[in-house]
Every structure is written in C-alpha cells, then in structure tokens.
Design an enzyme around this catalytic site. Structure first.
Site, PDB file in Angstrom:
ATOM      1  N   TYR A   1       0.844  -1.195   0.000  1.00 47.17           N
ATOM      2  CA  TYR A   1       0.000   0.000   0.000  1.00 47.17           C
ATOM      3  C   TYR A   1       0.878   1.242   0.000  1.00 47.17           C
ATOM      4  O   TYR A   1       1.764   1.386   0.853  1.00 47.17           O
ATOM      5  CB  TYR A   1      -0.926   0.013   1.233  1.00 47.17           C
ATOM      6  CG  TYR A   1      -1.856   1.186   1.158  1.00 47.17           C
ATOM      7  CD1 TYR A   1      -2.993   1.119   0.361  1.00 47.17           C
ATOM      8  CD2 TYR A   1      -1.586   2.376   1.826  1.00 47.17           C
ATOM      9  CE1 TYR A   1      -3.842   2.212   0.230  1.00 47.17           C
ATOM     10  CE2 TYR A   1      -2.422   3.472   1.696  1.00 47.17           C
ATOM     11  CZ  TYR A   1      -3.545   3.378   0.897  1.00 47.17           C
ATOM     12  OH  TYR A   1      -4.375   4.460   0.764  1.00 47.17           O
TER      13      TYR A   1
ATOM     14  N   GLN B   1     -10.866   0.846   1.535  1.00 48.16           N
ATOM     15  CA  GLN B   1     -11.348  -0.036   0.462  1.00 48.16           C
ATOM     16  C   GLN B   1     -10.204  -0.787  -0.201  1.00 48.16           C
ATOM     17  O   GLN B   1     -10.381  -1.924  -0.660  1.00 48.16           O
ATOM     18  CB  GLN B   1     -12.194   0.744  -0.558  1.00 48.16           C
ATOM     19  CG  GLN B   1     -11.504   1.867  -1.304  1.00 48.16           C
ATOM     20  CD  GLN B   1     -11.533   3.205  -0.561  1.00 48.16           C
ATOM     21  OE1 GLN B   1     -11.702   3.258   0.667  1.00 48.16           O
ATOM     22  NE2 GLN B   1     -11.352   4.292  -1.298  1.00 48.16           N
TER      23      GLN B   1
ATOM     24  N   ASN C   1      -2.586   6.411   6.616  1.00 53.29           N
ATOM     25  CA  ASN C   1      -3.184   7.220   7.681  1.00 53.29           C
ATOM     26  C   ASN C   1      -3.893   6.314   8.687  1.00 53.29           C
ATOM     27  O   ASN C   1      -3.824   5.088   8.592  1.00 53.29           O
ATOM     28  CB  ASN C   1      -4.146   8.258   7.075  1.00 53.29           C
ATOM     29  CG  ASN C   1      -5.288   7.584   6.296  1.00 53.29           C
ATOM     30  OD1 ASN C   1      -5.582   6.402   6.498  1.00 53.29           O
ATOM     31  ND2 ASN C   1      -5.902   8.329   5.401  1.00 53.29           N
TER      32      ASN C   1
ATOM     33  N   SER D   1       6.051   8.540  13.082  1.00 48.71           N
ATOM     34  CA  SER D   1       7.495   8.366  12.942  1.00 48.71           C
ATOM     35  C   SER D   1       8.231   9.074  14.076  1.00 48.71           C
ATOM     36  O   SER D   1       7.722  10.032  14.662  1.00 48.71           O
ATOM     37  CB  SER D   1       7.926   8.917  11.585  1.00 48.71           C
ATOM     38  OG  SER D   1       9.235   8.520  11.292  1.00 48.71           O
TER      39      SER D   1
ATOM     40  N   GLN E   1      13.088  14.811  10.817  1.00 51.17           N
ATOM     41  CA  GLN E   1      12.038  13.988  11.411  1.00 51.17           C
ATOM     42  C   GLN E   1      10.801  14.823  11.698  1.00 51.17           C
ATOM     43  O   GLN E   1       9.674  14.397  11.458  1.00 51.17           O
ATOM     44  CB  GLN E   1      12.567  13.366  12.705  1.00 51.17           C
ATOM     45  CG  GLN E   1      11.632  12.343  13.302  1.00 51.17           C
ATOM     46  CD  GLN E   1      11.353  11.227  12.316  1.00 51.17           C
ATOM     47  OE1 GLN E   1      12.244  10.720  11.662  1.00 51.17           O
ATOM     48  NE2 GLN E   1      10.088  10.870  12.171  1.00 51.17           N
TER      49      GLN E   1
ATOM     50  N   HIS F   1       7.828  15.500   9.205  1.00 52.23           N
ATOM     51  CA  HIS F   1       6.870  14.457   8.815  1.00 52.23           C
ATOM     52  C   HIS F   1       5.446  14.785   9.261  1.00 52.23           C
ATOM     53  O   HIS F   1       4.482  14.450   8.588  1.00 52.23           O
ATOM     54  CB  HIS F   1       7.268  13.106   9.414  1.00 52.23           C
ATOM     55  CG  HIS F   1       8.219  12.337   8.560  1.00 52.23           C
ATOM     56  ND1 HIS F   1       7.944  12.003   7.261  1.00 52.23           N
ATOM     57  CD2 HIS F   1       9.461  11.835   8.820  1.00 52.23           C
ATOM     58  CE1 HIS F   1       8.969  11.323   6.756  1.00 52.23           C
ATOM     59  NE2 HIS F   1       9.899  11.220   7.675  1.00 52.23           N
TER      60      HIS F   1
ATOM     61  N   GLU G   1      12.378   4.333  16.850  1.00 54.12           N
ATOM     62  CA  GLU G   1      12.358   3.827  15.473  1.00 54.12           C
ATOM     63  C   GLU G   1      13.707   4.126  14.793  1.00 54.12           C
ATOM     64  O   GLU G   1      14.369   3.231  14.297  1.00 54.12           O
ATOM     65  CB  GLU G   1      11.217   4.517  14.708  1.00 54.12           C
ATOM     66  CG  GLU G   1      11.095   4.089  13.253  1.00 54.12           C
ATOM     67  CD  GLU G   1      10.189   5.018  12.456  1.00 54.12           C
ATOM     68  OE1 GLU G   1       9.821   6.110  12.962  1.00 54.12           O
ATOM     69  OE2 GLU G   1       9.854   4.663  11.305  1.00 54.12           O
ATOM     70  N   HIS G   2      14.082   5.405  14.779  1.00 53.77           N
ATOM     71  CA  HIS G   2      15.385   5.819  14.257  1.00 53.77           C
ATOM     72  C   HIS G   2      16.252   6.271  15.420  1.00 53.77           C
ATOM     73  O   HIS G   2      15.789   7.018  16.282  1.00 53.77           O
ATOM     74  CB  HIS G   2      15.249   6.994  13.282  1.00 53.77           C
ATOM     75  CG  HIS G   2      14.338   6.741  12.121  1.00 53.77           C
ATOM     76  ND1 HIS G   2      13.029   7.165  12.107  1.00 53.77           N
ATOM     77  CD2 HIS G   2      14.548   6.102  10.948  1.00 53.77           C
ATOM     78  CE1 HIS G   2      12.474   6.808  10.953  1.00 53.77           C
ATOM     79  NE2 HIS G   2      13.360   6.155  10.234  1.00 53.77           N
TER      80      HIS G   2
ATOM     81  N   ASP H   1      16.518   6.630   4.883  1.00 50.85           N
ATOM     82  CA  ASP H   1      15.164   6.816   4.345  1.00 50.85           C
ATOM     83  C   ASP H   1      15.125   6.570   2.848  1.00 50.85           C
ATOM     84  O   ASP H   1      14.098   6.168   2.303  1.00 50.85           O
ATOM     85  CB  ASP H   1      14.672   8.253   4.618  1.00 50.85           C
ATOM     86  CG  ASP H   1      14.359   8.487   6.075  1.00 50.85           C
ATOM     87  OD1 ASP H   1      14.113   7.493   6.786  1.00 50.85           O
ATOM     88  OD2 ASP H   1      14.375   9.656   6.509  1.00 50.85           O
TER      89      ASP H   1
ATOM     90  N   GLU I   1       1.514 -36.849  28.520  1.00 56.74           N
ATOM     91  CA  GLU I   1       0.571 -35.771  28.152  1.00 56.74           C
ATOM     92  C   GLU I   1      -0.824 -36.328  27.882  1.00 56.74           C
ATOM     93  O   GLU I   1      -1.717 -35.584  27.450  1.00 56.74           O
ATOM     94  CB  GLU I   1       1.097 -34.987  26.940  1.00 56.74           C
ATOM     95  CG  GLU I   1       2.295 -34.108  27.277  1.00 56.74           C
ATOM     96  CD  GLU I   1       2.578 -33.043  26.219  1.00 56.74           C
ATOM     97  OE1 GLU I   1       1.937 -33.076  25.152  1.00 56.74           O
ATOM     98  OE2 GLU I   1       3.433 -32.173  26.483  1.00 56.74           O
TER      99      GLU I   1
ATOM    100  N   HIS J   1      -0.888 -40.309  19.801  1.00 55.52           N
ATOM    101  CA  HIS J   1       0.445 -39.814  19.452  1.00 55.52           C
ATOM    102  C   HIS J   1       1.483 -40.887  19.760  1.00 55.52           C
ATOM    103  O   HIS J   1       2.412 -41.111  18.993  1.00 55.52           O
ATOM    104  CB  HIS J   1       0.774 -38.547  20.255  1.00 55.52           C
ATOM    105  CG  HIS J   1       0.137 -37.309  19.722  1.00 55.52           C
ATOM    106  ND1 HIS J   1      -1.220 -37.130  19.681  1.00 55.52           N
ATOM    107  CD2 HIS J   1       0.675 -36.171  19.187  1.00 55.52           C
ATOM    108  CE1 HIS J   1      -1.488 -35.939  19.154  1.00 55.52           C
ATOM    109  NE2 HIS J   1      -0.357 -35.344  18.847  1.00 55.52           N
TER     110      HIS J   1
END
Lengths: 427, 427
Positions: free
Chosen positions: A124, A186, A209, A233, A255, A258, A322-323, A356, A410, A415
C-alpha cells in the site's frame, strides 16, 4: 524543545510517553466498509473511490501504456537517483538471504529449515501532498528478491484518476506485477477479500493514515498478515560535544517535518550541545517550507540531559526509538548496548535521510516502542521458514521411546501409538 | 472419513474450508477482564483465578521449593526423555543462529543487520486434562538460546493451587526465570499490563483455548507482539501405494485425538490406499482412550482422490496445512514444491508425533492456512533484526545527491537539507 535535566528513572516512562492514538471511533467505519467490499466487491470499491478520492474510474487497473507515459515524464536525474537507491537496497537485502539450516539432531533424525517466499503480497502506497515512491523501492525490491510471485500495489488515484508518475515508474522498475488505483480502507479490504480487479493477498505491507492503519489491523482478523503495527514516525539522537550541532539540528528537523505528531528526542551528556542544537533548530526552521508542521513537532519534543552514557543507553532502551542516531565520542558503547531500536545511524556523516532513501537499509521500521519486539521490514518479512524432517528406521529406534514416554505423560495415546506401531515392525 | 473423487479445482476452496470460529461473542468478556486487570492489578487477577480456576492462592509466584518438590516427583525415565527432547530442540534451534549481515552498498556506505534478543517474553501453558510440558520445551529452549533476559511462564493452577509437576520440572530445566500460577484471560492481561506479581513482557507465546486466543489478539492492540494467530490443529497426509496404510491411519488418528474440531485430510492418487487407511482407522480407533473425540474429528475429515501428484501439490498449497506428511514414491517432488506448510514430515518412519515431541523441530506452527504468510516458532521469533549504518565523508559524497533528489521529489525539504548541510562542508 523542552529541556529536562537529569530526570529520575522513575519519571522516564512519563517523559518518554508517546501521544496516544484513539482509533476506536473509526473502527465502526472500517468494519462497515470491509463488509461492503466483502459482499459487493468492485462495485463497493468504486463507490468509496468516488466518495473519498473524488475519482470516477472506468477501470482501476493501471495499464502498460499508463506506466510508459508516466515513466517518460520522470526526469533523467531522478531516474538515476532511484536506480542508485534501488541498487543499494538490492545489495543489502540480497545479502540477507539465508541458507537451508540442516541438522542431524540424533543419528538418523534429519531436520532442516528452509525459507520459502510468501506467494502473494500487497503493497500500500499512500498518496497525499507528495508521492512516496521511496516506499515502493523499500517494499517491492525485497519482495522480488524473496521470490514473491504476485506483488500487488494499491495507491489512491487523484481527482483526475491518476497515480503519481514516480510511483508508477518505481513500481515497474521493481517488479510489481499489478498496480491498482485504489486507496484507503477499500484498498485494504480489497486485498483482504479479493475482488474482480484486486487479487486477494496473504500479507499486506506499507504505511498509511489512521484509516489504513485500523483497516490493516482488521485484515489480520481475516487471516491476512501485516508488516507491523503503525504509529507516528520518531527519531532519537544521542550526541555529545564531538557532534556537530547544526547536523544534529538538521536531523531532528528532518524527522519533525513528517507531521506535528512526529516524535523528536535529543539525549546528551552536554548542556552546551543541547543549547547549541536548540539555537541551530531556530535558524534552520526559518528556511523550511513545512515550517509550521516542523515547529509543532519541535514544540512537543524534548532534550534530555543525563550524567553518563550508561544512563543515556538505559533510557534509550526503555524508549526503543524507530530511528536512533549516535554521534558521540563513545559510539561503540551505544552500538554494542542498544537492545531496542529500528535502525541505527552512526557518526556525523550518517543522516537519517540516508536510510530513508538510498543507503540500502529499509525505511519501514517499528515505531511506538514496537522495536522491543518487532524487526523493521527485511528480506525475511517476505518469506516463511518451513521445517522439514526425515527420520530413518534407526532414527526412530533412537528417539521412539522418548516420544512414547512424553506422549503418554501428556495423555495423548494416539500420538504414542503412531510411534509404537512403527517400532513394533522394527524390533 | 468422507471420500471425494477427483474434485474440480473450482470446488477446492469449499472442500478445504476450515470450521469457522466465532469469537465475537467473547470479545466483550475479554475486554472487560483486561480493563479490570489494567486498573486493579493482582487484586483482579486473584479474583478471576478464584472464579475460573477455583483456586484461592496466598501467592501466585512459584517458589524454588515448589519446583524442587515437583521435580522430585517426575519419574527418572520421563526426565531422561525430556532431556533427550531438549537436547534435540537445542541442537536444531542453535543452528538457526545467523551471523551479522554486513554490506558496503556503495564505497563508504557501510550497512549491517544484527539480531538482538527480545528482552522480556511471556510463555503461556494451558492446563486441562493433561500437562502440556512439551510446549514449555518448544518455547523456553529457543528463548534461552536467543538470549531473552526475562522468560516468564504463566499456567493456571488446579483447584489445589498447583501447576503440574512436569511443567515445573521442564520450566526450570529450560531456564524460565519466573513461573506464575495464573491462566486464561487474566494471565494474558497480566503479561500485557504488568501487575505487582506478573512482569510486563514484549511478546507472548503459547497455545490456549478461545479465551486465551482472543486475549492474545487484544494484547496486540496494547503494543504487545504475539507468536501467531491460533486455530485448531490440523494434518494433511499425501500418500500412495508405497505408504503403509496402518502408519498413515495412526498419524491421522494422532491428529484427530486433539479435539473434535481437529482437521485431518488424506490426499492420494490411489483409491486402494484410501480404502486401506479407512479400514485401519476403524481398527485402531477402538483401542484409543480418546476414541469419542477422535471419532468426531474423523467424521468431519476428508479423503481426497486426485489423478496426479501435480494436482495433489496444487491442492495442498491451496490448503496450507500446519502439519504435512509426505509418504509417496515421489517425495522430492512434494518437498521441492511445497510453498505453504508449517512443518513437513517425510517418509514412512517420520510420524508427526516425532516433531511434536522430540526430533528437534518446533511444534508451535501456523494453523488455519496461516502458513501462507507465517512461520512456525523458530529462533528468530525471539529476536528482532536491527539495522545499522555508518557512512564516511566519501560515502556521503557518493550517495548525497541521490538522497537530495529523492527527498526533494517527495516534498521533504528538511530531509534534503540534512544532507545538503553536510555536503556543503565536504565540498
């Protein structure tokens, strides 16, 4: 930036708190669109594309001609840049291939593990103010190296029914097998259930988003895997007097641009460095086109002064950025000791934007502290590890009794029986 | 077993349909218990332990003395069996360790990937009619090899407030750092939020009933990772006239005894083999203590006759079985061609129960077709891959322009600026 001096450890979790996202109120919308797409397929998809993207499409499948026309419009320098980035991403992700792991655990008991590609993946790519074609590279390149057979890219069309030229160019360059003009909930619903135009896939990758985020979460309930949970981020820089304050400021701002909810944190053992960076930020901010957004993110951000590198590392591992940029006299200490981070950038000439775009590492990384348990996207994200075993007669004689004893304990007699019936023939 | 002769491909997805699980009606209960544990900690945990397990505990933390007493009660032969299984599991999972992957993608651009352990993991072991101590081995052994610092095991107490001896023995043998008497939703909630007695963890592993399954799903909304989504256990056997019908029957029954909802499928190019297996199943069923359960699972199961190995493989890949036994004259064809499966068992002397207990492979595997996108538990399940990069001045000169061009095209000026500001000093 707010500066916090030598905070007590007990206060760290408050100081490092990320903004909470409330997604409960959009779950109902997402569920309703999922049900509609599941029931009505492309008809529902077309309806939401018109509603949310304002585009009425004859077909949502991008044609070869469209790709060629779009590619012709991408400038030669940008094409060359994209190709260099692709080549580096390819080199780094190809090196992540693993060999078959084969072990004879007991004489005659042969076990091995092999990675096999996930056959169908969805990518996506959001639209918005600018086309995020770099994410196409980050997801399609490793998918192709892994050997995924179907690589389906969904991206919302603009009002004219088009996807950005750079996205189409990057998609065909990186082996995407089908491009579909569909976005938002969708798109994720289509990839989850399949429609006449959108193939059903086994795993969905890519940013989006909050609607896309909640939709990806919902898709897991229908058995589709996703790359990782998403969040805003974030960047944490640890720097001391050996760092260049203007470089550090430029990284924090990269950063911050963003979004207003971006997380930016500076940790330092030097008050002098903290002051110098604050000053540089104000200088550099003025020249930025996205100044307003960056200013808001900076206002919410923090400089934390600590006494030692050990305290700094402890705090950073608690946050799990994250970074993570490391610019100190003691870089090896941080690199060796970091437990929780998505991607680590070391030294004065390693800006986050290198990772990046073009150094070769992946930029799809765990935010929101998820680096404590999740990896960033890598080659293995596009494969499954399957185990195999082949046991000889002697092998079964060697471990048969162990299986019988454990199965019996068990309470699983069948088995045990599957072994006994064979051992009886062998004895 | 129902036999289906040469079904059309269009009908496969109906034939291979798994029973749908309805979990929506228990989500409200799970959410409510989560909120209670988040708010009231151990007090809420104790309340639910009394309500669901009928146990009133002074403390829910298992002491060293309890473990010693329990271990003394495990028989010597069973201890030896557990140790052999552990040793094989250790050998196979240790071999899965990967080296640092290091690449200079462009001169001066040094990128590498390293795996680091998830620091805190939770292991859930259900109680029930028999103690599932084998799952303790399958989860704690790789956690210890990976280097997880905290390995927390939760298992529900019986009415006398005890956890089975075998579970306590296996837990201490495999390096579990804390054992807590708590089960069900309250255990997963405790591991998610942390309480005075239960440590908060970053990832939760292990099987459970539908309440535990939904609770694990909910824990992901709070940022905790889980091993994989769960579903009823399943086995698909492909066999021809070179297979031993009584062995095949014993394997199908070993799967069937797990529960009435277990999935058992036999695929064959031989009607003769299908008939022989059906006969053997009836013979062997009579001797099983869990005959009723197995009979129900067998009643719901299917034998599918197909014309060729190629058709069989296509159908098997569409199903994506958790366990896949291959007993044919053409085993390599299946082994090379299998795309979707959790674990593959090859030949007449490789029963599924070998992998369930003692061969060394992991038995925590993707059910419900999740093998199309998920791996079974392996060493990497207990680590994260972190990327690192260190760029020299020359390296930044080599890729700087590419980053600038791409950042500009994505409308991210501050990303570009972080490079420009450095390049200006270098030029």
């Amino acid at each position: 930036m707010k500066t916090i001096n030598n905070p007590e450890k007990a206060t760290w979790s408050d100081i490092l708190q990320r903004p909470t996202q409330t997604v409960n109120d959009i779950e109902a919308t997402v569920t309703q669109i999922f049900e509609d797409v599941q029931r009505n397929g492309d008809q529902a998809v077309a309806k939401y594309t018109q509603l949310f993207d304002g585009a009425e499409l004859k077909t949502n499948i991008v044609t070869v001609e469209e790709i060629e026309t779009a590619s012709a419009k991408v400038s030669k320098p940008l094409k060359e840049a994209i190709q260099q980035a692709k080549s580096n991403i390819e080199a780094f992700h190809t090196a992540q291939k693993t060999e078959k792991v084969s072990v004879q655990t007991t004489e005659g008991v042969n076990c091995w593990q092999e990675k096999r590609a996930i056959q169908k993946v969805g990518i996506y790519i959001p639209a918005g103010t600018a086309p995020l074609f770099s994410t196409v590279l980050m997801l399609a390149v490793p998918a192709q190296i892994a050997g995924c057979k179907e690589i389906v890219l969904c991206s919302p069309p603009n009002k004219e029914g088009k996807i950005a030229n750079e996205i189409l160019y990057a998609a065909q360059l990186c082996g995407v097998t089908k491009i579909i003009k569909v976005g938002g909930i969708q798109a994720i619903a289509g990839l989850t259930f399949g429609t006449a135009s959108i193939p059903q896939v086994y795993k969905i990758f890519g940013p989006g988003n909050q609607f896309v985020t909640v939709a990806k979460q919902l898709s897991t309930k229908y058995g589709v895997a996703i790359d990782m949970p998403a969040g805003p981020s974030e960047l944490l820089v640890v720097a001391d007097d050996t760092a260049n304050a203007s470089y550090v400021a430029s990284d924090l701002l990269s950063q911050a641009e963003h979004g207003a909810d971006s997380q930016v944190i500076l940790v330092s053992t030097s008050q002098k460095l903290i002051d110098a960076v604050a000053e540089e930020i104000q200088l550099q901010l003025k020249a930025l086109p996205r100044q307003d957004i960056a200013q808001q993110a900076i206002d919410n951000s923090k400089s934390i002064l600590v006494e030692t590198d050990a305290i700094a590392l402890d705090l950073i591992n608690q946050y799990g950025p994250e970074h993570f940029i490391v610019c100190t006299d003691n870089n090896d200490f941080y690199v060796d000791g970091i437990e929780n981070a998505g991607s680590v950038f070391i030294g004065n000439y390693t800006p986050e934007s290198a990772g990046d775009y073009a150094s070769g590492t992946n930029h799809t990384l765990p935010t929101n502290g998820f680096s404590k348990a999740y990896s960033g996207v890598n080659l293995d994200s596009f494969t499954k590890a399957i185990t195999f075993q082949n046991i000889t007669k002697q092998g079964l004689l060697n471990i048969g009794n162990t299986i019988e004893l454990m199965a019996e304990a068990e309470g699983l007699q069948a088995h045990k029986n599957a072994v006994t019936i064979r051992l009886n023939d062998l004895k």
